[in-house]
Scaffold this motif. Structure first.
Motif, PDB file in Angstrom:
ATOM      1  N   GLU A 272       0.836  -1.202   0.000  1.00  0.00           N
ATOM      2  CA  GLU A 272       0.000   0.000   0.000  1.00  0.00           C
ATOM      3  C   GLU A 272       0.870   1.250   0.000  1.00  0.00           C
ATOM      4  OE1 GLU A 272      -3.748   2.044   2.415  1.00  0.00           O
ATOM      5  OE2 GLU A 272      -3.032   0.026   2.940  1.00  0.00           O
ATOM      6  N   ILE A 273       0.436   2.232  -0.782  1.00  0.00           N
ATOM      7  CA  ILE A 273       1.064   3.537  -0.799  1.00  0.00           C
ATOM      8  C   ILE A 273      -0.027   4.578  -0.661  1.00  0.00           C
ATOM      9  CG2 ILE A 273       1.024   3.693  -3.332  1.00  0.00           C
ATOM     10  CD1 ILE A 273       3.679   5.265  -3.103  1.00  0.00           C
ATOM     11  N   GLY A 274       0.229   5.603   0.145  1.00  0.00           N
ATOM     12  CA  GLY A 274      -0.810   6.588   0.367  1.00  0.00           C
ATOM     13  C   GLY A 274      -0.258   7.905   0.883  1.00  0.00           C
ATOM     14  N   VAL A 275      -1.160   8.858   1.009  1.00  0.00           N
ATOM     15  CA  VAL A 275      -0.820  10.193   1.482  1.00  0.00           C
ATOM     16  C   VAL A 275      -1.700  10.510   2.680  1.00  0.00           C
ATOM     17  CG1 VAL A 275      -0.704  12.651   0.930  1.00  0.00           C
ATOM     18  CG2 VAL A 275      -0.153  10.954  -0.828  1.00  0.00           C
ATOM     19  N   ASP A 276      -1.062  10.965   3.764  1.00  0.00           N
ATOM     20  CA  ASP A 276      -1.756  11.389   4.971  1.00  0.00           C
ATOM     21  C   ASP A 276      -1.720  12.912   5.012  1.00  0.00           C
ATOM     22  OD1 ASP A 276      -2.766  11.765   7.543  1.00  0.00           O
ATOM     23  OD2 ASP A 276      -1.853   9.916   8.263  1.00  0.00           O
ATOM     24  N   ILE A 277      -2.894  13.539   4.849  1.00  0.00           N
ATOM     25  CA  ILE A 277      -2.990  14.998   4.850  1.00  0.00           C
ATOM     26  C   ILE A 277      -3.766  15.424   6.081  1.00  0.00           C
ATOM     27  CG2 ILE A 277      -3.730  17.038   3.556  1.00  0.00           C
ATOM     28  CD1 ILE A 277      -3.679  15.331   1.036  1.00  0.00           C
ATOM     29  N   ASN A 278      -3.053  16.006   7.019  1.00  0.00           N
ATOM     30  CA  ASN A 278      -3.630  16.367   8.306  1.00  0.00           C
ATOM     31  C   ASN A 278      -4.180  15.095   8.951  1.00  0.00           C
ATOM     32  OD1 ASN A 278      -4.346  17.881  10.479  1.00  0.00           O
ATOM     33  ND2 ASN A 278      -5.791  19.203   9.399  1.00  0.00           N
ATOM     34  N   LYS A 279      -5.497  14.927   9.043  1.00  0.00           N
ATOM     35  CA  LYS A 279      -6.063  13.710   9.615  1.00  0.00           C
ATOM     36  C   LYS A 279      -6.725  12.818   8.571  1.00  0.00           C
ATOM     37  CE  LYS A 279      -6.874  15.518  14.264  1.00  0.00           C
ATOM     38  NZ  LYS A 279      -7.877  15.677  15.353  1.00  0.00           N
ATOM     39  N   PHE A 280      -6.641  13.189   7.308  1.00  0.00           N
ATOM     40  CA  PHE A 280      -7.247  12.400   6.233  1.00  0.00           C
ATOM     41  C   PHE A 280      -6.204  11.533   5.544  1.00  0.00           C
ATOM     42  CE2 PHE A 280     -10.061  16.002   6.773  1.00  0.00           C
ATOM     43  CZ  PHE A 280     -11.322  15.423   6.720  1.00  0.00           C
ATOM     44  N   TYR A 281      -6.659  10.371   5.087  1.00  0.00           N
ATOM     45  CA  TYR A 281      -5.738   9.445   4.420  1.00  0.00           C
ATOM     46  C   TYR A 281      -6.339   8.987   3.094  1.00  0.00           C
ATOM     47  CZ  TYR A 281      -2.990   5.303   3.374  1.00  0.00           C
ATOM     48  OH  TYR A 281      -2.202   4.379   2.743  1.00  0.00           O
ATOM     49  N   LEU A 282      -5.509   9.005   2.038  1.00  0.00           N
ATOM     50  CA  LEU A 282      -5.870   8.478   0.728  1.00  0.00           C
ATOM     51  C   LEU A 282      -4.797   7.477   0.320  1.00  0.00           C
ATOM     52  CD1 LEU A 282      -6.834  11.790  -1.143  1.00  0.00           C
ATOM     53  CD2 LEU A 282      -8.391  10.148  -0.083  1.00  0.00           C
ATOM     54  N   GLY A 283      -5.206   6.292  -0.095  1.00  0.00           N
ATOM     55  CA  GLY A 283      -4.208   5.276  -0.428  1.00  0.00           C
ATOM     56  C   GLY A 283      -4.686   4.295  -1.485  1.00  0.00           C
ATOM     57  N   ILE A 284      -3.720   3.653  -2.129  1.00  0.00           N
ATOM     58  CA  ILE A 284      -3.972   2.596  -3.098  1.00  0.00           C
ATOM     59  C   ILE A 284      -3.241   1.353  -2.606  1.00  0.00           C
ATOM     60  CG2 ILE A 284      -3.692   1.827  -5.483  1.00  0.00           C
ATOM     61  CD1 ILE A 284      -3.734   4.730  -6.336  1.00  0.00           C
ATOM     62  N   ALA A 285      -3.926   0.213  -2.633  1.00  0.00           N
ATOM     63  CA  ALA A 285      -3.328  -1.012  -2.087  1.00  0.00           C
ATOM     64  C   ALA A 285      -3.596  -2.189  -3.023  1.00  0.00           C
ATOM     65  CB  ALA A 285      -3.881  -1.315  -0.696  1.00  0.00           C
ATOM     66  N   TYR A 286      -2.761  -3.195  -2.865  1.00  0.00           N
ATOM     67  CA  TYR A 286      -2.966  -4.451  -3.593  1.00  0.00           C
ATOM     68  C   TYR A 286      -2.754  -5.600  -2.632  1.00  0.00           C
ATOM     69  CZ  TYR A 286      -2.799  -8.098  -7.117  1.00  0.00           C
ATOM     70  OH  TYR A 286      -3.059  -9.226  -7.850  1.00  0.00           O
ATOM     71  N   ASP A 287      -3.747  -6.468  -2.551  1.00  0.00           N
ATOM     72  CA  ASP A 287      -3.672  -7.678  -1.726  1.00  0.00           C
ATOM     73  C   ASP A 287      -3.351  -8.867  -2.619  1.00  0.00           C
ATOM     74  OD1 ASP A 287      -4.289  -6.207   0.459  1.00  0.00           O
ATOM     75  OD2 ASP A 287      -6.287  -7.050   0.780  1.00  0.00           O
ATOM     76  N   LEU A 288      -2.270  -9.548  -2.306  1.00  0.00           N
ATOM     77  CA  LEU A 288      -1.863 -10.737  -3.043  1.00  0.00           C
ATOM     78  C   LEU A 288      -2.247 -11.963  -2.224  1.00  0.00           C
ATOM     79  CD1 LEU A 288      -0.327 -11.985  -5.456  1.00  0.00           C
ATOM     80  CD2 LEU A 288       1.768 -11.788  -4.103  1.00  0.00           C
ATOM     81  N   GLY A 289      -3.339 -12.631  -2.625  1.00  0.00           N
ATOM     82  CA  GLY A 289      -3.793 -13.803  -1.891  1.00  0.00           C
ATOM     83  C   GLY A 289      -2.914 -15.009  -2.170  1.00  0.00           C
ATOM     84  N   PHE A 290      -2.502 -15.688  -1.124  1.00  0.00           N
ATOM     85  CA  PHE A 290      -1.619 -16.846  -1.259  1.00  0.00           C
ATOM     86  C   PHE A 290      -2.389 -18.156  -1.435  1.00  0.00           C
ATOM     87  CE2 PHE A 290       1.945 -14.684   1.391  1.00  0.00           C
ATOM     88  CZ  PHE A 290       2.295 -13.940   0.280  1.00  0.00           C
ATOM     89  N   PHE A 291      -3.561 -18.245  -0.830  1.00  0.00           N
ATOM     90  CA  PHE A 291      -4.273 -19.519  -0.773  1.00  0.00           C
ATOM     91  C   PHE A 291      -5.235 -19.686  -1.943  1.00  0.00           C
ATOM     92  CE2 PHE A 291      -4.070 -20.525   4.077  1.00  0.00           C
ATOM     93  CZ  PHE A 291      -2.702 -20.662   3.957  1.00  0.00           C
ATOM     94  N   ASP A 292      -5.356 -20.918  -2.391  1.00  0.00           N
ATOM     95  CA  ASP A 292      -6.416 -21.298  -3.317  1.00  0.00           C
ATOM     96  C   ASP A 292      -7.637 -21.617  -2.456  1.00  0.00           C
ATOM     97  OD1 ASP A 292      -8.118 -22.330  -5.196  1.00  0.00           O
ATOM     98  OD2 ASP A 292      -6.763 -23.882  -5.921  1.00  0.00           O
ATOM     99  N   ILE A 293      -8.672 -20.775  -2.532  1.00  0.00           N
ATOM    100  CA  ILE A 293      -9.821 -20.943  -1.640  1.00  0.00           C
ATOM    101  C   ILE A 293     -10.876 -21.885  -2.220  1.00  0.00           C
ATOM    102  CG2 ILE A 293      -9.457 -18.666  -0.633  1.00  0.00           C
ATOM    103  CD1 ILE A 293     -11.917 -17.719  -2.229  1.00  0.00           C
ATOM    104  N   GLN A 294     -10.589 -22.479  -3.376  1.00  0.00           N
ATOM    105  CA  GLN A 294     -11.555 -23.396  -3.979  1.00  0.00           C
ATOM    106  C   GLN A 294     -11.748 -24.634  -3.104  1.00  0.00           C
ATOM    107  OE1 GLN A 294     -14.288 -24.205  -5.547  1.00  0.00           O
ATOM    108  NE2 GLN A 294     -13.516 -23.334  -7.473  1.00  0.00           N
TER     109      GLN A 294
END
Length: 226
Positions: free
Chosen positions: A171-193
């Protein structure tokens, strides 16, 4: 999902398009417990033309909607900008453990089959019959797959996906005063089938045709720090 209409032999071409898309909405502080909604869409379309003039056309849209509780174990770095208001650029990464609270699987499928059923000597051409069928239903994504033996309709069946998941978040983001904006990527390891479904698929189509079902997804995060 199985094709609702059987195919016709001797195809002269086969065109297939498969598109995957995923998205995620989450809330939390990456330090304790996060709620995450993940949506995965799969669109498949193929068409085969046959030498006798017939064809089969199949479209399938599937949507998976999962509600997760995640425990992120994140480490990161930040850079402070020298401005009138506090502004920080943040980068965090680390593993997470997730458990699914609920989930739905939606299917919207359509198939059309045109088959030669005779010959018209007056026109010198084949005659055809066109058959079409559409299917729409919503299932529970989790649950005991053995209960499907008692189900009378597709809507009553469950997929039996695994509730627990482990992955890695960037995740990468910007914290401006008390607000936060971010972009993230979750890489799932498990095959949930479900293991039973996985085994049946491999036995039917071959192990090389099976693709693991993971919950990898991208997200846009908005937050406020009290």
């Amino acid at each position: 999902m199985a094709n609702p209409i059987p195919s016709t032999p001797d195809p002269i071409n086969f065109d297939e398009v498969k598109i995957y898309s995923d998205s995620e909405v989450s809330g939390g502080n990456n330090r304790g417990l996060d709620y995450t909604f993940k949506e995965i869409e799969i669109f498949t379309e193929y068409k085969s033309d046959y030498r006798n003039g017939g064809y089969i056309h199949y479209k399938d849209e599937e949507k998976y909607m999962f509600h997760y509780l995640q425990i992120p174990l994140m480490v990161g770095a930040r850079y402070d900008f020298d401005m009138n208001v506090p502004v920080q650029l943040q980068f965090t990464t680390g593993p997470y453990i997730a458990v699914a609270l609920a989930g739905k699987h939606k299917v919207d499928a359509y198939a059309e089959l045109k088959i030669a059923d005779g010959y018209n000597p007056t026109t010198g051409r084949n005659t055809y019959t066109t058959i079409s069928e559409s299917v729409k239903y919503t299932q529970n994504a989790f649950g005991d797959i053995n209960d499907n033996e008692k189900a009378e309709k597709l809507e009553d069946e469950v997929l039996g996906l695994k509730r627990f998941d482990i992955g890695w978040r960037f995740e990468i983001g910007v914290d401006i005063n008390k607000f936060y904006l971010g972009i993230a990527y979750d890489l799932g390891f498990f095959d949930i089938q479900n293991e039973q479904v996985k085994k049946e698929y491999k036995n039917t189509f071959g192990a090389g045709e099976y693709e693991p079902f993971t919950t990898s997804s991208a997200s846009f995060n908005i937050g406020y720090r009290f």
